[in-house]
Scaffold this active site. Structure first.
Site, PDB file in Angstrom:
ATOM      1  N   ILE A   6       0.846  -1.194   0.000  1.00  0.00           N
ATOM      2  CA  ILE A   6       0.000   0.000   0.000  1.00  0.00           C
ATOM      3  C   ILE A   6       0.878   1.238   0.000  1.00  0.00           C
ATOM      4  CG2 ILE A   6      -1.825   1.248   1.221  1.00  0.00           C
ATOM      5  CD1 ILE A   6      -2.436  -1.453   2.666  1.00  0.00           C
ATOM      6  N   ASP A  59      10.236   8.067  -0.858  1.00  0.00           N
ATOM      7  CA  ASP A  59       9.633   9.225  -1.517  1.00  0.00           C
ATOM      8  C   ASP A  59       9.394   8.824  -2.962  1.00  0.00           C
ATOM      9  OD1 ASP A  59       8.918  11.581  -2.728  1.00  0.00           O
ATOM     10  OD2 ASP A  59      10.579  12.763  -1.905  1.00  0.00           O
ATOM     11  N   ASN A  86      -2.309   4.341  -3.713  1.00  0.00           N
ATOM     12  CA  ASN A  86      -3.114   5.301  -2.960  1.00  0.00           C
ATOM     13  C   ASN A  86      -2.430   6.660  -2.786  1.00  0.00           C
ATOM     14  OD1 ASN A  86      -5.113   6.184  -0.711  1.00  0.00           O
ATOM     15  ND2 ASN A  86      -3.122   6.183   0.327  1.00  0.00           N
ATOM     16  N   TYR A 148      -5.742  17.870 -11.028  1.00  0.00           N
ATOM     17  CA  TYR A 148      -6.093  16.779 -10.122  1.00  0.00           C
ATOM     18  C   TYR A 148      -7.215  15.928 -10.706  1.00  0.00           C
ATOM     19  CZ  TYR A 148      -7.370  14.236  -5.903  1.00  0.00           C
ATOM     20  OH  TYR A 148      -7.654  13.233  -5.007  1.00  0.00           O
ATOM     21  N   LYS A 152      -7.086  12.026 -12.019  1.00  0.00           N
ATOM     22  CA  LYS A 152      -7.954  10.988 -11.457  1.00  0.00           C
ATOM     23  C   LYS A 152      -8.845  10.372 -12.534  1.00  0.00           C
ATOM     24  CE  LYS A 152      -6.576  10.907  -7.196  1.00  0.00           C
ATOM     25  NZ  LYS A 152      -5.869   9.715  -6.674  1.00  0.00           N
TER      26      LYS A 152
END
Length: 259
Positions: A6, A59, A86, A148, A152
């Site tokens: 994750i 990172d 995520n 953004y 998405k």
């Protein structure tokens, strides 16, 4: 034993996914920049669920950090069965008023990073003919909402396409499309959400619970709550020009000169 990697696992939806998979008896590989916070999450999961947690500080906007996570996904001796992409962040100002460096960093984290990590995970998943990729998208991707939202929208479209490609190998792919969720996301982005009613907010646990249910049912997209399901339906069917005008009224330049 299923192992789940994750990204962005130190807080918010990432930490909620970690708890959700831990409750199902999965081992975890937790990725985020902050090692101390990852250690806290891993310790809490070990105490509550007896979960084996591997902490992998990285990172993902650093070439070395991204390569390290990709290499972990490609390890055949320690296979990762489920990848949850995520990690992400947002910006407080519309595209014309944000520094281009920030816009590029956001685009890299939301598009380039899941692209690279998914590509690293797929050979092992295909070979074992099982597993899953879970990509966290957003209802912002259904509307004209700057970089953004565009990123998405790519995440959702990429997931739906990948699902078709991986179907013959029994590899599941799910796009998780949450609405406003109570995490650190808005605060870190410097967004003013004080005008939003309580009714629009989702709890991260509810988003993860719905996502895991939809993953088990092999659905392509997971949207939590009837409000956001209706919202998604309307966004897909309303004229795009009308939606764009509505969104333009909500976006305002920041105070002071444009950057």
């Amino acid at each position: 034993m299923t192992t789940v990697l994750i990204t962005g696992a130190s807080a918010g939806l990432g930490a909620a996914f970690a708890r959700g998979f831990a409750a199902k008896g999965c081992d975890l590989v937790l990725v985020a920049r902050d090692k101390d916070r990852l250690d806290d999450v891993a310790g809490a999961l070990a105490r509550e669920y007896g979960t084996a947690c591997e902490v992998l500080p990285a990172d993902l906007l650093d070439a070395g950090g991204l390569a390290a996570v990709a290499e972990r996904l490609d390890e055949r001796a320690r296979p990762v069965d489920i990848l949850v992409n995520n990690a992400g962040f947002g910006l407080p100002a519309p595209f014309p008023y944000s520094p281009i460096e920030d816009e590029e960093r956001m685009l890299d984290l939301l598009v380039k990073v899941p692209l690279r990590l998914t590509h690293a995970a797929l050979p092992g998943l295909r070979e074992r003919r099982r597993g899953a990729v879970v990509n966290v998208s957003s209802v912002a991707g259904l509307l004209p909402t700057g970089t953004y939202g565009a990123a998405k929208a790519w995440v959702t479209a990429f997931s739906e396409s990948l699902r078709v490609d991986m179907g013959p190998y029994n590899v599941r792919v799910l796009a998780v499309v949450p609405g406003f969720t109570r995490t650190e996301f808005q605060e870190r982005a410097g967004m003013d959400v004080s005008a939003l009613r309580d009714a629009v907010w989702l709890e991260p646990e509810a988003v993860v619970e719905q996502a895991l249910r939809d993953l088990a049912l092999r659905r392509p997209v997971s949207i939590t709550g009837r409000r956001y399901q209706a919202y998604a339906l309307a966004a897909r069917h309303l004229p795009r020009a009308f939606v764009a005008r509505k969104m333009a009224r909500k976006r305002r330049p920041p105070a002071g000169p444009a950057t």
